[in-house]
Design a protein around this motif. Structure first.
Motif, PDB file in Angstrom:
ATOM      1  N   SER A   6     -35.367 -32.810 -69.466  1.00 28.07           N
ATOM      2  CA  SER A   6     -34.120 -33.577 -68.800  1.00 28.07           C
ATOM      3  C   SER A   6     -33.973 -33.054 -67.244  1.00 28.07           C
ATOM      4  O   SER A   6     -33.286 -33.692 -66.505  1.00 28.07           O
ATOM      5  CB  SER A   6     -32.918 -32.663 -69.527  1.00 28.07           C
ATOM      6  OG  SER A   6     -32.895 -31.352 -69.643  1.00 28.07           O
ATOM      7  N   ALA A   7     -34.622 -31.900 -66.947  1.00 25.63           N
ATOM      8  CA  ALA A   7     -34.664 -31.428 -65.513  1.00 25.63           C
ATOM      9  C   ALA A   7     -36.106 -30.996 -65.050  1.00 25.63           C
ATOM     10  O   ALA A   7     -36.053 -29.671 -65.168  1.00 25.63           O
ATOM     11  CB  ALA A   7     -33.480 -30.525 -65.281  1.00 25.63           C
ATOM     12  N   PRO A   8     -37.128 -31.779 -65.211  1.00 22.96           N
ATOM     13  CA  PRO A   8     -38.328 -31.039 -64.688  1.00 22.96           C
ATOM     14  C   PRO A   8     -38.597 -30.173 -63.600  1.00 22.96           C
ATOM     15  O   PRO A   8     -39.281 -29.118 -63.525  1.00 22.96           O
ATOM     16  CB  PRO A   8     -39.372 -32.340 -64.813  1.00 22.96           C
ATOM     17  CG  PRO A   8     -38.287 -33.390 -64.564  1.00 22.96           C
ATOM     18  CD  PRO A   8     -37.259 -33.023 -65.099  1.00 22.96           C
ATOM     19  N   ARG A   9     -37.917 -30.561 -62.389  1.00 21.72           N
ATOM     20  CA  ARG A   9     -38.138 -29.920 -61.263  1.00 21.72           C
ATOM     21  C   ARG A   9     -37.425 -28.570 -61.345  1.00 21.72           C
ATOM     22  O   ARG A   9     -38.081 -27.184 -61.001  1.00 21.72           O
ATOM     23  CB  ARG A   9     -37.440 -30.432 -59.962  1.00 21.72           C
ATOM     24  CG  ARG A   9     -38.228 -31.810 -59.968  1.00 21.72           C
ATOM     25  CD  ARG A   9     -37.754 -32.486 -58.547  1.00 21.72           C
ATOM     26  NE  ARG A   9     -37.790 -31.621 -57.141  1.00 21.72           N
ATOM     27  CZ  ARG A   9     -37.312 -32.223 -56.293  1.00 21.72           C
ATOM     28  NH1 ARG A   9     -36.710 -33.426 -56.193  1.00 21.72           N
ATOM     29  NH2 ARG A   9     -37.261 -31.381 -55.066  1.00 21.72           N
ATOM     30  N   THR A  10     -36.234 -28.347 -61.841  1.00 23.52           N
ATOM     31  CA  THR A  10     -35.560 -27.106 -62.358  1.00 23.52           C
ATOM     32  C   THR A  10     -36.403 -26.142 -63.024  1.00 23.52           C
ATOM     33  O   THR A  10     -36.541 -25.108 -63.012  1.00 23.52           O
ATOM     34  CB  THR A  10     -34.222 -27.388 -62.799  1.00 23.52           C
ATOM     35  OG1 THR A  10     -33.587 -28.027 -61.680  1.00 23.52           O
ATOM     36  CG2 THR A  10     -33.523 -25.861 -63.000  1.00 23.52           C
ATOM     37  N   ALA A  11     -36.855 -26.817 -64.155  1.00 22.93           N
ATOM     38  CA  ALA A  11     -37.682 -26.081 -65.227  1.00 22.93           C
ATOM     39  C   ALA A  11     -38.888 -25.643 -64.477  1.00 22.93           C
ATOM     40  O   ALA A  11     -39.389 -24.352 -64.824  1.00 22.93           O
ATOM     41  CB  ALA A  11     -38.184 -27.228 -66.378  1.00 22.93           C
ATOM     42  N   LEU A  12     -39.453 -26.380 -63.626  1.00 22.35           N
ATOM     43  CA  LEU A  12     -40.832 -26.094 -63.114  1.00 22.35           C
ATOM     44  C   LEU A  12     -40.561 -24.762 -62.011  1.00 22.35           C
ATOM     45  O   LEU A  12     -41.286 -23.519 -62.010  1.00 22.35           O
ATOM     46  CB  LEU A  12     -41.459 -27.000 -62.338  1.00 22.35           C
ATOM     47  CG  LEU A  12     -42.915 -26.710 -61.351  1.00 22.35           C
ATOM     48  CD1 LEU A  12     -44.034 -26.199 -62.422  1.00 22.35           C
ATOM     49  CD2 LEU A  12     -43.598 -27.699 -60.701  1.00 22.35           C
ATOM     50  N   ALA A  13     -39.250 -24.742 -61.339  1.00 20.28           N
ATOM     51  CA  ALA A  13     -39.123 -23.450 -60.377  1.00 20.28           C
ATOM     52  C   ALA A  13     -38.752 -22.228 -61.266  1.00 20.28           C
ATOM     53  O   ALA A  13     -39.381 -21.443 -61.047  1.00 20.28           O
ATOM     54  CB  ALA A  13     -38.112 -23.837 -59.770  1.00 20.28           C
ATOM     55  N   THR A  14     -38.351 -22.393 -62.551  1.00 22.82           N
ATOM     56  CA  THR A  14     -37.615 -21.385 -63.219  1.00 22.82           C
ATOM     57  C   THR A  14     -38.969 -20.783 -63.953  1.00 22.82           C
ATOM     58  O   THR A  14     -39.314 -19.608 -64.077  1.00 22.82           O
ATOM     59  CB  THR A  14     -36.695 -21.705 -64.320  1.00 22.82           C
ATOM     60  OG1 THR A  14     -35.512 -22.376 -63.638  1.00 22.82           O
ATOM     61  CG2 THR A  14     -36.342 -20.667 -65.168  1.00 22.82           C
ATOM     62  N   ALA A  15     -39.950 -21.851 -64.316  1.00 25.01           N
ATOM     63  CA  ALA A  15     -41.386 -21.276 -64.979  1.00 25.01           C
ATOM     64  C   ALA A  15     -42.087 -20.572 -63.964  1.00 25.01           C
ATOM     65  O   ALA A  15     -42.704 -19.449 -64.127  1.00 25.01           O
ATOM     66  CB  ALA A  15     -41.913 -22.328 -65.438  1.00 25.01           C
ATOM     67  N   THR A  16     -41.946 -21.002 -62.676  1.00 21.27           N
ATOM     68  CA  THR A  16     -42.829 -20.303 -61.646  1.00 21.27           C
ATOM     69  C   THR A  16     -42.454 -18.843 -61.577  1.00 21.27           C
ATOM     70  O   THR A  16     -43.239 -17.737 -61.520  1.00 21.27           O
ATOM     71  CB  THR A  16     -43.107 -21.092 -60.443  1.00 21.27           C
ATOM     72  OG1 THR A  16     -43.431 -22.286 -60.695  1.00 21.27           O
ATOM     73  CG2 THR A  16     -43.945 -20.492 -59.348  1.00 21.27           C
ATOM     74  N   ALA A  17     -41.146 -18.688 -61.396  1.00 20.63           N
ATOM     75  CA  ALA A  17     -40.554 -17.295 -61.208  1.00 20.63           C
ATOM     76  C   ALA A  17     -40.799 -16.468 -62.492  1.00 20.63           C
ATOM     77  O   ALA A  17     -41.228 -15.254 -62.434  1.00 20.63           O
ATOM     78  CB  ALA A  17     -38.975 -17.504 -60.914  1.00 20.63           C
ATOM     79  N   ALA A  18     -40.556 -17.114 -63.688  1.00 22.85           N
ATOM     80  CA  ALA A  18     -40.790 -16.388 -64.773  1.00 22.85           C
ATOM     81  C   ALA A  18     -42.312 -15.837 -65.006  1.00 22.85           C
ATOM     82  O   ALA A  18     -42.670 -14.932 -65.641  1.00 22.85           O
ATOM     83  CB  ALA A  18     -40.543 -17.289 -65.948  1.00 22.85           C
ATOM     84  N   LEU A  19     -43.245 -16.981 -64.480  1.00 25.91           N
ATOM     85  CA  LEU A  19     -44.865 -16.453 -64.581  1.00 25.91           C
ATOM     86  C   LEU A  19     -45.199 -15.260 -63.785  1.00 25.91           C
ATOM     87  O   LEU A  19     -45.785 -14.468 -63.980  1.00 25.91           O
ATOM     88  CB  LEU A  19     -45.684 -17.830 -64.475  1.00 25.91           C
ATOM     89  CG  LEU A  19     -46.957 -17.513 -64.339  1.00 25.91           C
ATOM     90  CD1 LEU A  19     -47.398 -17.072 -65.872  1.00 25.91           C
ATOM     91  CD2 LEU A  19     -47.859 -18.681 -63.838  1.00 25.91           C
TER      92      LEU A  19
END
Length: 420
Positions: free
Chosen positions: A65-78
């Protein structure tokens, strides 16, 4: 001042919810078993691993539903996961978020993610080797490539396949739509053609029947009544024959009888019989009919055509049929509307030129037609001429002190059709 409503958060897809829950539970199980990827790079509390896992699960909820927000959150989490020791489940979920960002994101997002993943892989390969001077540093570049470049380009490949499939499906739908439009137009054109044929074949006979039945009712003369009944019977028989021919056109072509009957298409050779019938039908109305056939003789070198030796020129079947129907409909209109006098039919053709059909009839101020009609005669003639790219005109004309109604049609004859 009314406050603007906040945009609603995108609702996660059901599959994304299942992935996030399974990833979170799997990460908790791995953490409970004490399975860490490496020693923490920074002295951080152990519970931060769970925070990174939770943030990565939230990113999974937004992967579609929000792939860009998900990628930014996932990068910080990684980044937090790597610094605090790391869980393999968190890394696996990050690869899925990268894959989803390329697959479900906008085309611009897909291009940027795929290019950035390659740059990160190259940098993670060259920089450690240059700094550490140890070939084992290549493993870091391989690891970065596995968790960034591999899922990103997997998403690119699948996205291209989906786009190709969508384009093929759209093309198939457009082809089906065009085929349906062609079918509909063909049905409409065939109905119009059959309507013209039905009108032209039957209207002449029915008009004659109506005229003579009216005369038989109004004239108290046994001889005239018998003559009118004879004309009515003759037109009825001929009308039934024409109807049988039309039915033969509509039958299955596999029926030999239908095929033979459908081939009996009227030609200009039948104009003499048509004029004889018109003379019989118009005798009681004071009408006379003449035919002037100015078609030049056929080619003497054409041995296959029986009319080539001194006969009239051979013309394509569609042209002859159209000319015949125009004369037939013009004579029918003359029987209905013309004042007493001469109805003149003229056919002219020279090799290399068009076929010209002209019908003139006396134009009188009658209170009404001798027989009712549908008003489709002139429309049908115009349609026939338009199908052959010809010219058509009809209307009153003054010849000296005499007023006439003139129908004139010019039918082009193509050389390739004439030679056929």
């Amino acid at each position: 001042m009314t406050a603007r409503p906040r945009p609603a958060l995108p609702r996660p897809h059901r599959d994304d919810l299942r992935i996030a829950v399974c990833g979170l539970l799997g990460g908790l199980l791995v953490w409970a078993l004490g399975l860490r990827n490496n020693t923490p790079l920074v002295d951080l509390p152990a519970w931060l691993v769970l925070l990174a896992l939770t943030a990565m699960s939230v990113a999974e909820l937004l992967r579609r539903s929000a792939p860009r927000t998900a990628l930014a959150t996932a990068t910080a989490a990684l980044a937090l996961d790597v610094c605090s020791g790391g869980l393999v489940i968190t890394i696996l979920m990050f690869t899925d978020v990268v894959y989803a960002a390329v697959l479900y994101g906008s085309p611009a997002t897909a291009r940027r993610v795929s290019v950035i993943s390659i740059l990160l892989t190259v940098a993670a390969t060259i920089v450690p080797v240059a700094v550490l001077r140890d070939p084992r540093a290549l493993l870091l570049g391989i690891g970065v490539g596995v968790i960034t470049t591999a899922p990103a380009w997997t998403g690119v490949i699948i996205r291209e396949h989906r786009n190709a499939a969508r384009a093929a499906r759209l093309e198939a739908e457009q082809t089906a739509l065009l085929a349906e439009m062609d079918r509909t137009q063909a049905v409409v054109a065939e109905r119009a053609r059959m309507a013209r044929e039905l009108h032209d074949m039957v209207a002449n006979h029915l008009s004659a029947i109506a005229i003579h039945s009216t005369a038989a009712q109004s004239i108290d003369d046994p001889a005239a009544t018998r003559e009118a009944l004879g004309v009515i019977r003759e037109n009825s028989v001929q009308g039934l024959a024409e109807m049988r021919r039309l039915i033969g056109l509509l039958r299955d072509a596999k029926d030999p009888g239908a095929t033979a009957e459908a081939q009996a298409t009227p030609t200009l050779d039948g104009l003499d019989a048509l004029l004889r019938q018109a003379r019989t039908n118009g005798a009681s109305s004071g009408l006379t009919f003449t035919l002037q056939d100015d078609r030049q003789e056929g080619r003497q070198d054409d041995r296959e055509d029986p009319r080539a030796d001194g006969g009239a020129a051979r013309l394509p079947a569609p042209v002859e049929l159209a000319a015949y129907r125009i004369v037939q409909e013009s004579l029918t209109n003359a029987l209905k509307h013309a004042a007493p006098g001469e109805v003149a039919v003229r056919i002219a053709y020279a090799p290399g030129g068009p076929l010209t059909v002209s019908v003139t009839s006396p134009f009188g101020d009658r209170p009404g037609p001798r027989a009712p009609g549908s008003g489709a005669g002139l429309v049908g003639m115009r349609e026939r001429i338009a199908l052959l790219d010809g010219d058509f005109e009809a209307g009153p004309e003054c010849l000296g002190d005499r007023k006439t109604w003139r129908v004139r049609a010019t039918l082009p004859v193509r050389e390739e059709e004439e030679e056929r």
